[in-house]
Write a protein that holds these residues in place. Structure first.
Motif, PDB file in Angstrom:
ATOM      1  N   ASN A  21       0.762  -1.301  -0.066  1.00 44.91           N
ATOM      2  CA  ASN A  21      -0.050  -0.078   0.008  1.00 44.91           C
ATOM      3  C   ASN A  21       0.828   1.398   0.201  1.00 44.91           C
ATOM      4  O   ASN A  21       1.630   1.535   1.130  1.00 44.91           O
ATOM      5  CB  ASN A  21      -1.047   0.001   1.408  1.00 44.91           C
ATOM      6  CG  ASN A  21      -1.717   1.144   1.154  1.00 44.91           C
ATOM      7  OD1 ASN A  21      -2.247   1.706   0.336  1.00 44.91           O
ATOM      8  ND2 ASN A  21      -1.914   1.644   2.537  1.00 44.91           N
ATOM      9  N   ILE A  22       1.037   2.032  -1.067  1.00 45.81           N
ATOM     10  CA  ILE A  22       1.796   3.044  -1.369  1.00 45.81           C
ATOM     11  C   ILE A  22       1.283   4.387  -0.798  1.00 45.81           C
ATOM     12  O   ILE A  22       0.196   4.918  -0.873  1.00 45.81           O
ATOM     13  CB  ILE A  22       2.086   3.321  -2.647  1.00 45.81           C
ATOM     14  CG1 ILE A  22       2.560   1.970  -3.512  1.00 45.81           C
ATOM     15  CG2 ILE A  22       2.979   4.424  -3.098  1.00 45.81           C
ATOM     16  CD1 ILE A  22       2.465   2.103  -5.003  1.00 45.81           C
ATOM     17  N   VAL A  23       1.990   4.667   0.045  1.00 47.74           N
ATOM     18  CA  VAL A  23       1.617   6.133   0.804  1.00 47.74           C
ATOM     19  C   VAL A  23       2.978   7.122   0.762  1.00 47.74           C
ATOM     20  O   VAL A  23       3.904   6.736   0.647  1.00 47.74           O
ATOM     21  CB  VAL A  23       1.048   6.028   2.197  1.00 47.74           C
ATOM     22  CG1 VAL A  23      -0.197   5.155   2.306  1.00 47.74           C
ATOM     23  CG2 VAL A  23       2.003   5.287   3.155  1.00 47.74           C
ATOM     24  N   THR A  24       2.460   8.594   0.794  1.00 46.35           N
ATOM     25  CA  THR A  24       3.370   9.393   0.868  1.00 46.35           C
ATOM     26  C   THR A  24       3.587  10.224   2.063  1.00 46.35           C
ATOM     27  O   THR A  24       4.235  11.168   2.121  1.00 46.35           O
ATOM     28  CB  THR A  24       3.260  10.412  -0.427  1.00 46.35           C
ATOM     29  OG1 THR A  24       2.013  11.082  -0.133  1.00 46.35           O
ATOM     30  CG2 THR A  24       3.331   9.560  -1.807  1.00 46.35           C
ATOM     31  N   GLY A  25       2.650   9.833   3.156  1.00 46.07           N
ATOM     32  CA  GLY A  25       2.556  10.404   4.318  1.00 46.07           C
ATOM     33  C   GLY A  25       1.675  11.588   4.512  1.00 46.07           C
ATOM     34  O   GLY A  25       1.331  12.235   3.545  1.00 46.07           O
TER      35      GLY A  25
ATOM     36  N   THR B  18       7.330  -7.531  -8.763  1.00 51.08           N
ATOM     37  CA  THR B  18       6.738  -6.293  -8.149  1.00 51.08           C
ATOM     38  C   THR B  18       5.426  -6.705  -7.025  1.00 51.08           C
ATOM     39  O   THR B  18       4.541  -7.491  -7.763  1.00 51.08           O
ATOM     40  CB  THR B  18       6.305  -5.297  -9.027  1.00 51.08           C
ATOM     41  OG1 THR B  18       7.574  -4.932  -9.683  1.00 51.08           O
ATOM     42  CG2 THR B  18       5.712  -4.254  -8.532  1.00 51.08           C
ATOM     43  N   PRO B  19       5.309  -6.224  -6.156  1.00 57.63           N
ATOM     44  CA  PRO B  19       4.224  -6.838  -5.128  1.00 57.63           C
ATOM     45  C   PRO B  19       2.971  -5.908  -5.820  1.00 57.63           C
ATOM     46  O   PRO B  19       3.172  -5.029  -6.479  1.00 57.63           O
ATOM     47  CB  PRO B  19       4.678  -6.038  -3.788  1.00 57.63           C
ATOM     48  CG  PRO B  19       5.502  -4.984  -3.997  1.00 57.63           C
ATOM     49  CD  PRO B  19       6.429  -5.435  -4.932  1.00 57.63           C
ATOM     50  N   VAL B  20       1.824  -6.810  -5.588  1.00 56.19           N
ATOM     51  CA  VAL B  20       0.585  -5.902  -6.031  1.00 56.19           C
ATOM     52  C   VAL B  20       0.582  -4.626  -5.160  1.00 56.19           C
ATOM     53  O   VAL B  20       0.897  -4.245  -4.229  1.00 56.19           O
ATOM     54  CB  VAL B  20      -0.777  -6.928  -5.346  1.00 56.19           C
ATOM     55  CG1 VAL B  20      -1.884  -5.956  -5.728  1.00 56.19           C
ATOM     56  CG2 VAL B  20      -0.867  -8.063  -6.158  1.00 56.19           C
ATOM     57  N   LEU B  21       0.210  -3.538  -6.323  1.00 55.45           N
ATOM     58  CA  LEU B  21       0.329  -2.089  -5.780  1.00 55.45           C
ATOM     59  C   LEU B  21      -1.176  -1.527  -5.512  1.00 55.45           C
ATOM     60  O   LEU B  21      -1.765  -1.444  -6.061  1.00 55.45           O
ATOM     61  CB  LEU B  21       0.922  -1.448  -6.838  1.00 55.45           C
ATOM     62  CG  LEU B  21       2.312  -1.739  -7.388  1.00 55.45           C
ATOM     63  CD1 LEU B  21       2.783  -1.254  -8.717  1.00 55.45           C
ATOM     64  CD2 LEU B  21       3.450  -1.601  -6.342  1.00 55.45           C
ATOM     65  N   PHE B  22      -1.301  -1.482  -4.027  1.00 54.92           N
ATOM     66  CA  PHE B  22      -2.471  -0.741  -3.431  1.00 54.92           C
ATOM     67  C   PHE B  22      -1.876   1.022  -3.217  1.00 54.92           C
ATOM     68  O   PHE B  22      -0.816   1.277  -3.179  1.00 54.92           O
ATOM     69  CB  PHE B  22      -2.516  -1.209  -2.034  1.00 54.92           C
ATOM     70  CG  PHE B  22      -3.201  -2.496  -2.016  1.00 54.92           C
ATOM     71  CD1 PHE B  22      -4.624  -2.895  -1.789  1.00 54.92           C
ATOM     72  CD2 PHE B  22      -2.296  -3.775  -2.349  1.00 54.92           C
ATOM     73  CE1 PHE B  22      -4.958  -4.210  -1.855  1.00 54.92           C
ATOM     74  CE2 PHE B  22      -2.770  -5.023  -2.189  1.00 54.92           C
ATOM     75  CZ  PHE B  22      -4.148  -5.272  -2.235  1.00 54.92           C
ATOM     76  N   GLN B  23      -2.878   1.599  -3.037  1.00 56.71           N
ATOM     77  CA  GLN B  23      -2.839   3.072  -2.848  1.00 56.71           C
ATOM     78  C   GLN B  23      -4.087   3.930  -2.135  1.00 56.71           C
ATOM     79  O   GLN B  23      -5.103   3.228  -2.791  1.00 56.71           O
ATOM     80  CB  GLN B  23      -2.415   3.711  -4.405  1.00 56.71           C
ATOM     81  CG  GLN B  23      -1.702   5.126  -3.931  1.00 56.71           C
ATOM     82  CD  GLN B  23      -2.588   6.369  -4.547  1.00 56.71           C
ATOM     83  OE1 GLN B  23      -3.561   6.060  -5.352  1.00 56.71           O
ATOM     84  NE2 GLN B  23      -2.138   7.477  -4.101  1.00 56.71           N
ATOM     85  N   ALA B  24      -3.946   4.685  -1.541  1.00 59.24           N
ATOM     86  CA  ALA B  24      -4.983   5.095  -0.869  1.00 59.24           C
ATOM     87  C   ALA B  24      -5.009   6.635  -0.875  1.00 59.24           C
ATOM     88  O   ALA B  24      -5.786   7.440  -0.168  1.00 59.24           O
ATOM     89  CB  ALA B  24      -4.808   4.538   0.726  1.00 59.24           C
ATOM     90  N   GLY B  25      -4.342   7.440  -1.686  1.00 56.33           N
ATOM     91  CA  GLY B  25      -4.463   8.727  -1.923  1.00 56.33           C
ATOM     92  C   GLY B  25      -5.790   9.274  -2.431  1.00 56.33           C
ATOM     93  O   GLY B  25      -6.303   8.383  -3.451  1.00 56.33           O
TER      94      GLY B  25
END
Length: 462
Positions: free
Chosen positions: A135-139, A224-231
């Protein structure tokens, strides 16, 4: 619209005591205070696999909620995601205890370097036989930035610019360095890996530099892991359109949520992908029992342990607004907020800096959080809950839900024993796991990122 797809479900959790519904740790049937024990995670994983959950979605933060009251008085007392442990280390425990359950791990790329980060996730992908997502987050917390030596966060859109550069380097490492047949394991020929099929990675981006052979891991099942994102911001949605395979989002009502889902799918098309290349999830809290009256009694019981103040401390830290500067019944207006926090929206981003409803006061906001969270629950019998879930998917085009915990593990057990059979009876949920990696299970195709994904351009050895 008639619902033809099966619903996907993740268990929304965190390696801490208090996650979304704050105060529940005080409930006598809650076991979240055991989160530091291996048995807690093993038993949870086995329970979720019994319920055929797709994955455990593990949230994370690397700062603290220290804005309300200009400190951690509420956060520490109510365990509002404090303390919180690293989510990645519990994954091998759960993977060893299960065969199919997968794991979405939140990690903040703003404070990582892609070279070492790629190794960590490739290792997890190996150890889980390809059951890992990131789960990609940028903070969104100034406290996290201060923890690594910065005065405050990097500006919102700049974090996503860094994120795009990070992802390009990440793909070069995991997709472009080792060819598929580089590993030979040839005992007689004394060749483990063919050096001609391992390529030097050179990345000279605006934020990250790499010039080295990627010698840290051989290709894992998914690479590459499965790419989640929550933005949820416009910039975040553009990022998702290019990179994400699964997006966690939300909206104040079904109409608004449907627009968000459509926008996310549209961003994928603009990036040269298909609308259905992204699975879209929303949060879901359920309180259920065999009769509606008992379910509603259970909600009232839970509320007796909830912390509205803990929920408010959680929310305002992301918005960077100390509401204790307002009287309990003083109206919170944008003009007052701008006076207290000049350029607030520009710095935190439009998603985190969303407005308070007109007429808001601190007292009203606390009343809205009687269940320890701003998020409301679907309450009722299995049939009533399934009706609501089905309508949500039909009217918004969601693919699935991140199911929150209230009283742990009771809320998951109730969902598995009561709601899952009802969804299965309607043909809306699987009755058995499919074989393969997380990516194969989710999309019914290969274990690797597809050729229309942005990462494919870095497979230069093909």
């Amino acid at each position: 619209m008639e619902l033809t797809k099966q619903i996907r479900l993740n268990a929304f959790n965190m390696n801490c005591v208090g996650h979304i519904h704050h105060g529940m740790w005080k409930h006598p049937r809650d076991n979240s205070v055991d989160y530091t024990k291996p048995e807690y995670w093993i038993e949870l994983a086995q329970l979720l696999e019994r319920g055929l959950f797709d994955a455990v979605f593990l949230a994370d933060i690397i700062g603290v909620y220290d804005v309300l009251g200009d400190g951690i008085r509420v956060t520490a007392k109510e365990a509002v995601q404090l303390p919180v442990n690293d989510p990645s280390y519990v994954v091998p425990l759960m993977a060893h205890a299960t065969k199919h359950l997968s794991f979405g791990i939140t990690a903040n790329l703003t404070y990582e370097h892609p070279y070492l980060f790629a190794r960590r996730f490739a290792t997890l992908d190996h150890l889980t036989n390809g059951r890992v997502g990131w789960n990609i987050v940028t903070g969104y917390l100034d406290s996290a930035a201060r923890g690594v030596g910065l005065k405050q966060q990097i500006d919102h859109d700049d974090r996503y610019d860094r994120g795009d550069d990070f992802m390009d380097a990440f793909y070069k490492l995991l997709e472009g360095s080792w060819e598929d047949d580089a590993v030979r394991k040839d005992r007689e020929g004394a060749v483990y890996a063919d050096p001609a099929k391992i390529h030097r990675v050179n990345h000279d981006g605006p934020f990250y530099k790499i010039d080295n052979v990627y010698n840290l891991t051989e290709p894992s099942p998914q690479r590459t892991p499965v790419l989640f994102q929550a933005g949820a911001s416009q910039r975040g949605n553009r990022f998702a359109g290019r990179h994400a395979e699964c997006v966690f989002t939300g909206g104040p009502d079904r109409a608004a949520l449907a627009k968000v889902v459509s926008s996310i799918r549209g961003q994928a098309v603009e990036a040269g992908r298909n609308r259905d290349d992204i699975k879209v999830f929303s949060g879901l809290t359920v309180i259920t029992d065999r009769s509606e009256a008992v379910a509603r009694d259970k909600l009232e019981e839970y509320k007796r342990y909830a912390s509205a103040e803990g929920s408010l401390a959680h929310q305002v830290s992301g918005m960077g607004v100390d509401l204790e500067l307002f009287g309990l019944d003083e109206e919170i207006t944008e003009a007052k907020l701008e006076g207290l926090y000049p350029n607030r929206l520009q710095r935190v981003g439009e998603a985190r800096g969303r407005r308070f409803p007109e007429g808001s006061t601190r007292r009203k906001l606390l009343e809205q959080r009687a269940f320890g969270a701003y998020q409301s629950a679907i309450v009722g019998t299995p049939s009533q809950v399934a009706d609501e879930i089905q309508k949500l998917v039909e009217e918004t085009d969601l693919d699935g839900f991140n199911v929150t915990r209230t009283v742990a593990p009771e809320s998951y057990r109730d969902f598995i024993d009561l709601i899952i059979p009802e969804l299965q009876e309607r043909g809306l949920y699987k009755t058995a796991y499919e074989e393969g990696t997380l990516r194969e299970k989710l999309f019914g195709a290969g274990a690797r990122l597809p050729s229309n994904h942005h990462a494919d351009r870095y497979r230069t050895w093909k």
